[in-house]
Design a protein around this motif. Structure first.
Motif, mmCIF file in Angstrom:
data_model
loop_
_atom_site.group_PDB
_atom_site.id
_atom_site.type_symbol
_atom_site.label_atom_id
_atom_site.label_comp_id
_atom_site.label_asym_id
_atom_site.label_seq_id
_atom_site.Cartn_x
_atom_site.Cartn_y
_atom_site.Cartn_z
ATOM 1 N N TRP A 95 -23.008 88.979 46.517
ATOM 2 C CA TRP A 95 -21.646 89.512 46.363
ATOM 3 C C TRP A 95 -21.074 89.271 44.958
ATOM 4 C CZ3 TRP A 95 -17.611 86.138 45.294
ATOM 5 C CH2 TRP A 95 -17.899 84.777 45.438
ATOM 6 N N SER A 96 -21.290 88.065 44.412
ATOM 7 C CA SER A 96 -20.691 87.781 43.101
ATOM 8 C C SER A 96 -21.479 88.422 41.946
ATOM 9 C CB SER A 96 -20.498 86.273 42.902
ATOM 10 O OG SER A 96 -21.702 85.580 43.174
ATOM 11 N N PRO A 97 -22.831 88.410 41.987
ATOM 12 C CA PRO A 97 -23.550 89.150 40.932
ATOM 13 C C PRO A 97 -23.225 90.652 40.942
ATOM 14 C CG PRO A 97 -25.035 87.617 42.012
ATOM 15 C CD PRO A 97 -23.765 87.622 42.807
ATOM 16 N N ARG A 98 -22.918 91.189 42.134
ATOM 17 C CA ARG A 98 -22.528 92.608 42.172
ATOM 18 C C ARG A 98 -21.181 92.819 41.484
ATOM 19 N NH1 ARG A 98 -24.645 92.718 47.552
ATOM 20 N NH2 ARG A 98 -22.536 92.534 48.385
ATOM 21 N N LEU A 99 -20.280 91.838 41.641
ATOM 22 C CA LEU A 99 -18.980 91.947 40.953
ATOM 23 C C LEU A 99 -19.145 91.856 39.434
ATOM 24 C CD1 LEU A 99 -16.395 89.846 43.008
ATOM 25 C CD2 LEU A 99 -16.608 92.330 42.905
ATOM 26 N N ASP A 100 -20.170 91.086 38.993
ATOM 27 C CA ASP A 100 -20.439 91.008 37.545
ATOM 28 C C ASP A 100 -20.702 92.405 36.983
ATOM 29 O OD1 ASP A 100 -20.339 88.221 37.442
ATOM 30 O OD2 ASP A 100 -22.481 87.989 37.796
ATOM 31 N N LEU A 101 -21.395 93.227 37.781
ATOM 32 C CA LEU A 101 -21.800 94.558 37.303
ATOM 33 C C LEU A 101 -20.700 95.596 37.495
ATOM 34 C CD1 LEU A 101 -25.478 94.795 38.590
ATOM 35 C CD2 LEU A 101 -24.636 93.989 36.391
ATOM 36 N N GLN A 102 -19.901 95.394 38.535
ATOM 37 C CA GLN A 102 -18.828 96.356 38.782
ATOM 38 C C GLN A 102 -17.653 95.623 39.410
ATOM 39 O OE1 GLN A 102 -19.555 99.488 41.582
ATOM 40 N NE2 GLN A 102 -18.253 100.919 40.463
ATOM 41 N N ASN A 158 -11.326 75.070 45.407
ATOM 42 C CA ASN A 158 -10.364 75.277 46.490
ATOM 43 C C ASN A 158 -10.935 74.912 47.858
ATOM 44 O OD1 ASN A 158 -7.752 76.517 45.399
ATOM 45 N ND2 ASN A 158 -9.356 77.564 44.249
ATOM 46 N N GLY A 159 -12.069 74.204 47.828
ATOM 47 C CA GLY A 159 -12.636 73.680 49.067
ATOM 48 C C GLY A 159 -13.337 74.712 49.931
ATOM 49 N N ILE A 160 -13.816 75.794 49.310
ATOM 50 C CA ILE A 160 -14.529 76.823 50.084
ATOM 51 C C ILE A 160 -15.923 76.992 49.486
ATOM 52 C CG2 ILE A 160 -14.444 79.230 50.896
ATOM 53 C CD1 ILE A 160 -11.465 79.239 50.136
ATOM 54 N N ALA A 161 -16.954 77.040 50.319
ATOM 55 C CA ALA A 161 -18.316 77.273 49.818
ATOM 56 C C ALA A 161 -18.421 78.733 49.367
ATOM 57 C CB ALA A 161 -19.326 76.983 50.900
ATOM 58 N N PRO A 162 -19.222 79.010 48.305
ATOM 59 C CA PRO A 162 -19.298 80.379 47.782
ATOM 60 C C PRO A 162 -19.554 81.458 48.840
ATOM 61 C CG PRO A 162 -20.331 78.918 46.239
ATOM 62 C CD PRO A 162 -19.954 78.077 47.433
ATOM 63 N N ARG A 163 -20.453 81.202 49.787
ATOM 64 C CA ARG A 163 -20.743 82.267 50.752
ATOM 65 C C ARG A 163 -19.503 82.612 51.594
ATOM 66 N NH1 ARG A 163 -24.986 82.324 55.699
ATOM 67 N NH2 ARG A 163 -26.655 81.928 54.223
ATOM 68 N N SER A 164 -18.728 81.589 51.967
ATOM 69 C CA SER A 164 -17.513 81.846 52.750
ATOM 70 C C SER A 164 -16.427 82.488 51.892
ATOM 71 C CB SER A 164 -16.956 80.543 53.330
ATOM 72 O OG SER A 164 -17.976 79.768 53.858
ATOM 73 N N PHE A 165 -16.439 82.183 50.596
ATOM 74 C CA PHE A 165 -15.444 82.756 49.687
ATOM 75 C C PHE A 165 -15.578 84.281 49.661
ATOM 76 C CE2 PHE A 165 -13.585 83.120 45.236
ATOM 77 C CZ PHE A 165 -12.332 82.657 45.593
ATOM 78 N N ALA A 166 -16.823 84.774 49.789
ATOM 79 C CA ALA A 166 -17.051 86.224 49.806
ATOM 80 C C ALA A 166 -16.245 86.862 50.927
ATOM 81 C CB ALA A 166 -18.534 86.519 49.987
ATOM 82 N N SER A 167 -16.254 86.250 52.122
ATOM 83 C CA SER A 167 -15.489 86.871 53.210
ATOM 84 C C SER A 167 -13.989 86.698 52.995
ATOM 85 C CB SER A 167 -15.935 86.353 54.582
ATOM 86 O OG SER A 167 -16.409 85.055 54.500
ATOM 87 N N ALA A 168 -13.584 85.575 52.360
ATOM 88 C CA ALA A 168 -12.159 85.407 52.050
ATOM 89 C C ALA A 168 -11.676 86.538 51.134
ATOM 90 C CB ALA A 168 -11.926 84.056 51.390
ATOM 91 N N LEU A 169 -12.583 87.026 50.292
ATOM 92 C CA LEU A 169 -12.222 88.115 49.369
ATOM 93 C C LEU A 169 -12.473 89.485 49.993
ATOM 94 C CD1 LEU A 169 -13.737 86.782 46.002
ATOM 95 C CD2 LEU A 169 -11.330 86.885 46.613
ATOM 96 N N GLY A 170 -12.972 89.483 51.229
ATOM 97 C CA GLY A 170 -13.253 90.760 51.901
ATOM 98 C C GLY A 170 -14.506 91.440 51.365
ATOM 99 N N LEU A 171 -15.434 90.627 50.836
ATOM 100 C CA LEU A 171 -16.670 91.205 50.285
ATOM 101 C C LEU A 171 -17.834 90.939 51.232
ATOM 102 C CD1 LEU A 171 -16.092 89.913 46.680
ATOM 103 C CD2 LEU A 171 -15.922 92.286 47.406
ATOM 104 N N GLY A 172 -18.870 91.735 51.095
ATOM 105 C CA GLY A 172 -20.033 91.614 51.983
ATOM 106 C C GLY A 172 -20.853 90.372 51.676
ATOM 107 N N GLU A 173 -22.008 90.272 52.345
ATOM 108 C CA GLU A 173 -22.868 89.104 52.148
ATOM 109 C C GLU A 173 -23.863 89.368 51.018
ATOM 110 O OE1 GLU A 173 -24.638 88.147 55.888
ATOM 111 O OE2 GLU A 173 -22.823 87.080 56.532
ATOM 112 N N GLY A 174 -24.838 88.486 50.896
ATOM 113 C CA GLY A 174 -25.872 88.662 49.873
ATOM 114 C C GLY A 174 -25.333 88.376 48.483
#
Ligand SMILES: [Zn+2]
Ligand SMILES: [Zn+2]
Length: 338
Positions: free
Chosen positions: A58-65, A40-56
């Motif tokens: 963010w996606s491995p944390r979603l894997d766990l919870q 969708n033309g968004i870099a992963p780090r920016s996608f985190a803010s699009a989803l309202g998630l923090g930095e660092g």
């Protein structure tokens, strides 16, 4: 009427992201999220803010919870069902202790959060990371026979695709741009791969049966570096993939008593049977499935003696697994006595 249809269509387009990405077999949620972002033309780090998630991480944390609302939002914005999205996370409690801990910066010999097989990435149409690569008990690729890797061979950093700021697919190192598909093949000897397989089979069957036996086998696997006398941090999840390969090589030369022993003779016997059936994927799957169903019967219906109970289970199992190929395979297996 035509205007009304157009308006509805516009609403759908506004709610959904322009491109939906189909999850691949055994794909990890974070891997799918990174691919979805790029599509969708968004870099992963920016996608985190699009989803309202923090930095660092963010996606491995979603894997766990993965909160229900996050799964619902992702399902809303894509063509993928919510259950499919939730199933990509790693939230089964039984094997959670075997997950590699989330670590962005790694020191020598220490684990990183993610492993990969360069040849799998190279053979994927859209390279993606597998759920099984998150487990410390995995050291090799069953398809390619090579060892897994947990770092970029060029800059030695861990996999940090969640931090990628450019529109670059996740098989390129997010720090130095190295193409991970070109990483040199890591060797693992056949005996170590058999041990890895035995551990996976036992964990699979135990987690379908009883939770006490699962906790027991998981803690045995975590203590493997102590048994192998590899003094680098004690717990398997702390070791880099290269150190775990060394650990498995050492253990493969020893007897497997450290893994199969159990105070309940029936559990120990079941583990020996699983070892004997090692490598027969279909048989192990049916065995786990059968034992899982058997376990749901009321306790009063279970035979009183553990060994008699196991014999009953196996006899019934063999009757159920009436499939010709499987039966033939099973007859060929040598089942060691406890
Ligand atoms: Zn592979
Ligand atoms: Zn790199």
């Amino acid at each position: 009427m035509a205007i009304e249809i157009r308006e509805r269509y516009r609403d759908v387009v506004r709610d959904r992201w322009p491109v939906s990405v189909d999850p691949q077999p055994d794909e990890l949620l974070s891997s799918w999220l990174h691919r979805l972002a790029l599509a969708n033309g968004i870099a992963p780090r920016s996608f985190a803010s699009a989803l309202g998630l923090g930095e660092g991480m963010w996606s491995p944390r979603l894997d766990l919870q993965l909160p229900g609302e996050a799964a619902a939002l992702l399902a809303d914005r894509t063509n993928v069902r919510q259950e499919t999205i939730s199933a990509m996370a790693m939230t089964e409690p039984a094997l959670t202790p075997l997950l590699l801990p989330l670590r962005e910066n790694v020191h020598r010999n220490r684990s990183s959060w993610m492993q990969y097989c360069p040849l799998c990435l190279a053979s994927d149409e859209a390279p993606y990371f597998r759920r099984r690569w998150r487990l410390a008990s995995r050291i090799s690729c069953s398809a390619h026979g090579c060892g897994l890797r947990d770092r970029c061979p060029a800059c030695r950093t861990a996999i940090v695709s969640f931090d990628q700021v450019e529109l670059v697919p996740q098989h390129f190192c997010a720090r130095c741009g190295f193409d991970l598909r070109a990483a040199p093949k890591a060797g693992v000897n056949a005996a170590a791969r058999r041990l890895e397989r035995a551990i996976a089979d036992i964990c699979r069957v135990e987690s379908a049966t009883d939770s006490a036996a699962t906790i027991d086998v998981v803690s045995r696997v975590l203590r493997a570096p102590v048994v192998a006398d590899i003094g680098l941090g004690g717990t398997l999840t702390n070791l880099s993939t290269a150190a775990r390969i060394r650990c498995f090589n050492q253990l493969a030369a020893k007897r497997l008593d450290w893994l199969v022993t159990h105070e309940d003779a029936a559990v120990a016997h079941r583990r020996r049977i699983i070892l004997a059936a090692g490598g027969h994927d279909e048989l192990i799957a049916r065995f786990a499935d059968f034992l899982g169903k058997h376990q749901t019967r009321p306790r009063s219906m279970c035979p009183p003696q553990p060994c008699a109970g196991l014999a009953d289970v196996l006899t019934a199992y063999l009757r159920v697994a009436g499939d010709r190929t499987t039966s033939k395979r099973h007859r060929r297996l040598r089942v060691p006595q406890p």
